[in-house]
Motif scaffolding. Structure first.
Motif, short mmCIF file in Angstrom:
data_model
loop_
_atom_site.label_atom_id
_atom_site.label_comp_id
_atom_site.label_asym_id
_atom_site.label_seq_id
_atom_site.Cartn_x
_atom_site.Cartn_y
_atom_site.Cartn_z
N HIS A 1 59.58 3.76 62.02
CA HIS A 1 58.38 3.24 61.40
C HIS A 1 57.47 2.78 62.53
N TRP A 2 56.21 3.13 62.44
CA TRP A 2 55.26 2.76 63.49
C TRP A 2 54.34 1.67 62.94
N ILE A 3 54.29 0.54 63.67
CA ILE A 3 53.42 -0.57 63.28
C ILE A 3 52.53 -0.90 64.47
N LEU A 4 51.24 -0.80 64.30
CA LEU A 4 50.27 -1.08 65.34
C LEU A 4 50.56 -0.30 66.61
N GLY A 5 50.96 0.96 66.45
CA GLY A 5 51.19 1.83 67.58
C GLY A 5 52.51 1.62 68.29
N GLN A 6 53.36 0.75 67.75
CA GLN A 6 54.65 0.48 68.38
C GLN A 6 55.78 0.93 67.45
N PRO A 7 56.81 1.58 68.02
CA PRO A 7 57.94 2.00 67.16
C PRO A 7 58.78 0.80 66.75
N VAL A 8 59.19 0.78 65.49
CA VAL A 8 60.04 -0.30 64.98
C VAL A 8 61.21 0.34 64.26
N GLY A 9 62.42 -0.04 64.61
CA GLY A 9 63.61 0.47 63.95
C GLY A 9 64.08 1.76 64.55
N ARG A 10 65.12 2.31 63.93
CA ARG A 10 65.70 3.56 64.42
C ARG A 10 65.67 4.62 63.38
N ALA B 1 60.26 20.76 78.78
CA ALA B 1 59.19 19.94 78.19
C ALA B 1 59.09 20.18 76.69
N LEU B 2 59.24 21.41 76.26
CA LEU B 2 59.20 21.73 74.83
C LEU B 2 60.38 21.11 74.10
N GLU B 3 61.56 21.19 74.69
CA GLU B 3 62.74 20.58 74.07
C GLU B 3 62.59 19.07 73.98
N ASP B 4 62.04 18.44 75.02
CA ASP B 4 61.82 16.99 75.00
C ASP B 4 60.82 16.61 73.91
N LEU B 5 59.76 17.41 73.78
CA LEU B 5 58.75 17.13 72.76
C LEU B 5 59.35 17.24 71.36
N LEU B 6 60.14 18.28 71.12
CA LEU B 6 60.74 18.46 69.80
C LEU B 6 61.75 17.36 69.51
N ALA B 7 62.51 16.94 70.52
CA ALA B 7 63.48 15.86 70.34
C ALA B 7 62.74 14.56 70.02
N TRP B 8 61.63 14.30 70.72
CA TRP B 8 60.86 13.09 70.45
C TRP B 8 60.29 13.13 69.04
N GLU B 9 59.85 14.30 68.60
CA GLU B 9 59.29 14.43 67.25
C GLU B 9 60.34 14.08 66.20
N LYS B 10 61.58 14.53 66.41
CA LYS B 10 62.65 14.22 65.44
C LYS B 10 62.96 12.73 65.45
N ARG B 11 63.03 12.12 66.64
CA ARG B 11 63.31 10.68 66.72
C ARG B 11 62.15 9.89 66.11
N SER B 12 60.94 10.30 66.38
CA SER B 12 59.77 9.59 65.91
C SER B 12 59.67 9.64 64.39
N ALA B 13 60.08 10.74 63.78
CA ALA B 13 59.99 10.88 62.33
C ALA B 13 60.90 9.88 61.62
N LYS B 14 61.94 9.40 62.31
CA LYS B 14 62.87 8.45 61.71
C LYS B 14 62.44 7.01 61.92
#
Length: 62
Positions: free
Chosen positions: A53-62, A38-51
């Protein structure tokens, strides 16, 4: 008159042991395999999320 206030006496070893009956052991801090995943998944999501752009709560782009 009788004294109703307690006297300030130094704490004894028994007093301290009574206060800290359940001292955690080092193995209490070890993560289970599910917690590690669970910790590894959270950290991986954090790295992906940082890359992203979030618009109205939805991820856009990669």
């Amino acid at each position: 008159m009788s004294q109703s206030q307690p006297r300030n006496e130094p704490a004894t070893q028994k007093d301290l042991e009574a206060m800290f009956l359940s001292v955690p052991k080092p193995e209490d801090f070890e993560l289970s395999p599910q917690q590690k995943q669970a910790l590894e998944d959270l950290l991986a999501w954090e790295k992906r999320s940082a890359k992203m752009h979030w618009i109205l709560g939805q991820p856009v782009g990669r």
